[in-house]
Design a protein around this motif. Structure first.
Motif: not given
Length: 360
Positions: A312, A314-315, A318-319, A330-331
């Motif tokens: 997971s 975001t951009n 936030k791994y 969202d994933q």
């Protein structure tokens, strides 16, 4: 003979043989695929002082800690920040990724892969020193010929498990002349000799194999050939990595009637690559059962299970590695469909492969 004589006494009889009841010991082994630390991952882990990767693994930590022994494929060498951290095509990772793997429950790291020589001898030496400091068992790269010839054996509840590791190559970076011990390259004869040596000192032999073609969903002929050769030589478990996507598991029945468990690729555990298949990995769980009766013992590898995981982010920040059912829309737009695809794919040659239910 005089009347009433009873004759000579009967010779004493040996005591009855008491059959000792069998003693059964069970150990659970967990394994993951590629830990490949791209720059966006170590930048995400950066703190004011050093790096902290542990939060990235908190959602899957319990599955590692529950196992009696756990092995990871650490693909990028942890040469340390002093050598200069780097990304593809030549990786060098912070020591702290090793600290994180130790913290979340890993015991063994496989280090033979196509990036083993990325930082040269110095990175290998730094990495091995840090793994030793952590008390981790390393396999696949070595500091000397004597080190390479020392079979890694871990005793878990009285079951001795040997670990071996090999790679198809090093991305064209030559292993220095006179130092072939630095990286274990796949060589059928050498691997067979290693497995034979391991069998003499251990109950179970686990072979990690860095092989195959990147991003292909099924093993190629060379993978199948090496897995078969390892099985026939005496390996009990073969764990594959390198394709960066999942490839199925199967049992190989040897000419002597033994069964060897093989998984051809466990995919990426953590990496920064695009695409659902490259962000999907998993945690393999196996039960190793030793049954001892008298002076003999028997080993069985049983109850294979697989927990699909998702990278997971975001951009490219936030791994977090999470069970696939926690990924969220969202994933993965359709998490249930993705999970079902993984089930069908990984069990295509092993219908009994278990997929633990999502916790309530």
């Amino acid at each position: 003979m005089p009347s009433g004589s009873t004759g000579p006494p009967e010779p004493p009889q040996p005591p009855p043989v008491v059959q000792e009841p069998p003693v059964t010991t069970k150990v659970t082994l967990a394994a993951i695929g590629d830990v490949l630390i791209h720059s966006s991952i170590y930048k995400d882990a950066k703190k004011q002082e050093g790096y902290d990767f542990v939060p990235m693994f908190e959602r899957v930590r319990t599955y590692i800690e529950e196992a009696d022994i756990a092995i990871a494929n650490q693909e990028s060498m942890i040469g340390g920040e002093a050598l200069g951290l780097s990304d593809y095509p030549r990786f060098n990772s912070p020591y702290e990724i090793g600290d994180a793997l130790k913290t979340i429950g890993f015991d063994v790291v496989s280090l033979a892969n196509n990036h083993s020589m990325d930082g040269g001898e110095r990175a290998i030496a730094n990495a091995l020193a840090h793994w030793r400091k952590l008390g981790m068992t390393t396999v696949g790269v070595y500091g000397s010929e004597e080190d390479r010839d020392t079979i890694r054996v871990v005793d878990v509840k009285g079951i001795k498990i040997a670990f071996l590791s090999y790679t198809y190559g090093t991305n064209g970076i030559p292993v220095p002349a006179g130092k072939p011990y630095l990286v274990n390259l796949i060589d059928t004869n050498r691997a067979a000799a290693d497995i034979e040596a391991a069998r003499r000192v251990a109950d179970v032999v686990v072979v990690s194999a860095h092989f195959g073609q990147e991003y292909k969903d099924l093993p190629n002929d060379s993978q199948k050939k090496f897995a078969r050769e390892a099985a026939e030589a005496g390996a009990d478990i073969v764990i594959g990595h390198h394709p960066h996507v999942l490839q199925p598991a199967e049992w190989i029945e040897t000419g002597t009637g033994r069964k060897t468990f093989v998984v051809y690729s466990l995919g990426n555990f953590i990496a920064a690559q695009e695409g659902e298949n490259k962000r999907t990995g998993g945690i393999l769980r196996l039960e190793i059962e030793k049954t001892a009766t008298g002076g003999t013992s028997r080993i069985e590898v049983k109850h294979p299970s697989f927990i699909p995981t998702w990278i997971s982010m975001t951009n490219w920040r936030k791994y977090k590695v999470v069970p696939v059912w926690e990924a969220g829309a969202d994933q993965i737009p359709d998490t249930a469909a993705h999970e079902e695809m993984i089930r069908r794919h990984m069990s295509r040659w092993m219908p009994e492969l278990n997929f633990p239910a999502k916790p309530e």
